[in-house]
Design an enzyme around this catalytic site. Structure first.
Site, PDB file in Angstrom:
ATOM      1  N   ARG A  12       0.827  -1.210   0.000  1.00 25.07           N
ATOM      2  CA  ARG A  12       0.000   0.000   0.000  1.00 25.07           C
ATOM      3  C   ARG A  12       0.862   1.262   0.000  1.00 25.07           C
ATOM      4  O   ARG A  12       0.560   2.209  -0.730  1.00 25.07           O
ATOM      5  CB  ARG A  12      -0.943  -0.014   1.210  1.00 25.07           C
ATOM      6  CG  ARG A  12      -1.775   1.262   1.412  1.00 25.07           C
ATOM      7  CD  ARG A  12      -2.366   1.825   0.133  1.00 25.07           C
ATOM      8  NE  ARG A  12      -3.077   0.849  -0.664  1.00 25.07           N
ATOM      9  CZ  ARG A  12      -3.297   0.966  -1.952  1.00 25.07           C
ATOM     10  NH1 ARG A  12      -2.834   2.008  -2.623  1.00 25.07           N
ATOM     11  NH2 ARG A  12      -3.965   0.029  -2.610  1.00 25.07           N
ATOM     12  N   LYS A  38       1.519  24.702  -5.167  1.00 26.99           N
ATOM     13  CA  LYS A  38       0.304  24.092  -4.604  1.00 26.99           C
ATOM     14  C   LYS A  38       0.469  22.574  -4.583  1.00 26.99           C
ATOM     15  O   LYS A  38      -0.198  21.822  -5.294  1.00 26.99           O
ATOM     16  CB  LYS A  38      -0.916  24.506  -5.420  1.00 26.99           C
ATOM     17  CG  LYS A  38      -1.189  26.012  -5.361  1.00 26.99           C
ATOM     18  CD  LYS A  38      -2.353  26.403  -6.234  1.00 26.99           C
ATOM     19  CE  LYS A  38      -2.588  27.912  -6.195  1.00 26.99           C
ATOM     20  NZ  LYS A  38      -3.684  28.352  -7.076  1.00 26.99           N
ATOM     21  N   LYS A  64       3.062  38.883  -5.514  1.00 27.92           N
ATOM     22  CA  LYS A  64       1.662  38.485  -5.675  1.00 27.92           C
ATOM     23  C   LYS A  64       0.732  39.637  -5.287  1.00 27.92           C
ATOM     24  O   LYS A  64       1.171  40.703  -4.878  1.00 27.92           O
ATOM     25  CB  LYS A  64       1.380  37.251  -4.808  1.00 27.92           C
ATOM     26  CG  LYS A  64       2.261  36.052  -5.146  1.00 27.92           C
ATOM     27  CD  LYS A  64       1.767  35.317  -6.369  1.00 27.92           C
ATOM     28  CE  LYS A  64       0.527  34.500  -6.028  1.00 27.92           C
ATOM     29  NZ  LYS A  64       0.036  33.717  -7.190  1.00 27.92           N
ATOM     30  N   GLU A  96       2.560  39.723 -10.328  1.00 26.45           N
ATOM     31  CA  GLU A  96       1.208  39.339 -10.743  1.00 26.45           C
ATOM     32  C   GLU A  96       0.363  40.585 -11.004  1.00 26.45           C
ATOM     33  O   GLU A  96       0.358  41.510 -10.187  1.00 26.45           O
ATOM     34  CB  GLU A  96       0.569  38.493  -9.641  1.00 26.45           C
ATOM     35  CG  GLU A  96      -0.861  38.093  -9.889  1.00 26.45           C
ATOM     36  CD  GLU A  96      -1.423  37.310  -8.710  1.00 26.45           C
ATOM     37  OE1 GLU A  96      -1.071  36.127  -8.572  1.00 26.45           O
ATOM     38  OE2 GLU A  96      -2.187  37.902  -7.911  1.00 26.45           O
ATOM     39  N   ASP A 125      -3.014  37.189 -14.230  1.00 24.97           N
ATOM     40  CA  ASP A 125      -3.863  36.395 -13.349  1.00 24.97           C
ATOM     41  C   ASP A 125      -5.334  36.489 -13.749  1.00 24.97           C
ATOM     42  O   ASP A 125      -5.923  37.571 -13.756  1.00 24.97           O
ATOM     43  CB  ASP A 125      -3.693  36.864 -11.903  1.00 24.97           C
ATOM     44  CG  ASP A 125      -4.476  36.004 -10.931  1.00 24.97           C
ATOM     45  OD1 ASP A 125      -4.408  34.765 -11.053  1.00 24.97           O
ATOM     46  OD2 ASP A 125      -5.165  36.564 -10.049  1.00 24.97           O
TER      47      ASP A 125
END
Length: 282
Positions: free
Chosen positions: A97, A134, A166, A196, A217
């Site tokens: 597993r 992410k 950002k 961004e 964006d």
């Protein structure tokens, strides 16, 4: 097999600890301790292989051996034999597993990446596919390797690898231009400055302030095409936000340099791979 990075070895430690901290009650009750066995990894769907080194290491840790006949990045069809393992049956079942969790997850990332790269290449453009940060906590190195196996390229590995201004940085600085100027004046001169923006006015401001890369964006296709026209090669352009497989060909047609997709790592479906065992002759 080659040594794995210490971060990956620690991840294997955690995975085996959570699965085997109390032993394997079922195998200990039903499988004779000395029974030898062998197992095969079979693709249950068309997929791109990734994660073979870490899966092999799981078996090695538990006293079995494992080899994969398909290299990372290989495309395989439904029913294809990917690899095999042999050793004590108890060890094979204890490793199964955890090894599959690594192999299926990472092959899923590679498969999703390959589909996106294929869509961009079919558009006939030069747009390259990037991943994002992410990622699953602790899995970043492995997931970014899987992106490369699928034909994609890596964006920043960590916050220290590049300057990416950002929206929250922009808000804290009072505007796109001011944020870029601060990054230029106070940042590491060896790092490119990316910022961004959410509209064409922000693009103009970023170019005037000396950005190297501008992240567009959540812009629509028409705005991205206009951004490419306005930039005229003075900065690199990265498109991000609301990127789907179906949209990639249209985005590539705008002429942007990069497309980044968080979905490659945060939403990839695990590949369907089985591990089938049988007793082996002593």
């Amino acid at each position: 097999m080659p040594e794995l990075p210490r971060a990956v070895e620690r991840l294997i430690d955690l995975a085996l600890e959570e699965d085997l901290s109390l032993g394997d009650a079922t195998s200990e009750a039903t499988i004779p301790a000395g029974l030898p066995g062998r197992g095969r990894f079979l693709a249950k769907d068309a997929l791109v292989v990734a994660g073979t080194a870490v899966a092999s290491r799981v078996f090695e840790r538990l006293g079995a051996s494992c080899r994969f006949d398909r290299e990372p990045g290989a495309r395989v069809s439904h029913g294809a034999l990917i690899g095999a393992a042999q050793g004590p049956m108890r060890a094979l079942l204890a490793a199964e597993r955890t090894a599959l969790n690594f192999l299926q997850r990472l092959s899923g990332v590679a498969t999703a990446t390959r589909a996106a790269v294929d869509a961009l290449e079919a558009a006939g453009g030069r747009t390259r596919l990037l991943d994002t940060r992410k990622t699953t906590p602790g899995w970043r190195r492995l997931e970014k390797e899987a992106v490369r196996a699928g034909g994609g390229s890596n964006h920043r590995f960590s916050l220290g690898d590049g300057i990416l201004v950002k929206d929250n940085h922009v808000a804290a600085c009072g505007g796109v231009g001011e944020a870029v100027r601060r990054a230029r004046a106070r940042g590491n001169a060896m790092l490119r400055v990316e910022v961004e923006v959410v509209d064409l006015a922000g693009l103009d401001e970023a170019i005037a302030a000396g950005a190297d890369i501008v992240l567009l964006d959540n812009m629509d296709d028409a705005s991205m095409a206009e951004a490419v026209r306005r930039a005229a090669g003075r900065v690199l352009l990265e498109a991000s936000g609301n990127m789907t497989l179906e949209r990639l060909s249209r985005v590539a047609a705008t002429g942007v340099d990069f497309v980044s997709m968080g979905a490659l790592t945060h939403s990839a479906r695990a590949a369907d791979i089985s591990f089938e065992v049988e007793a082996a002759s002593p």
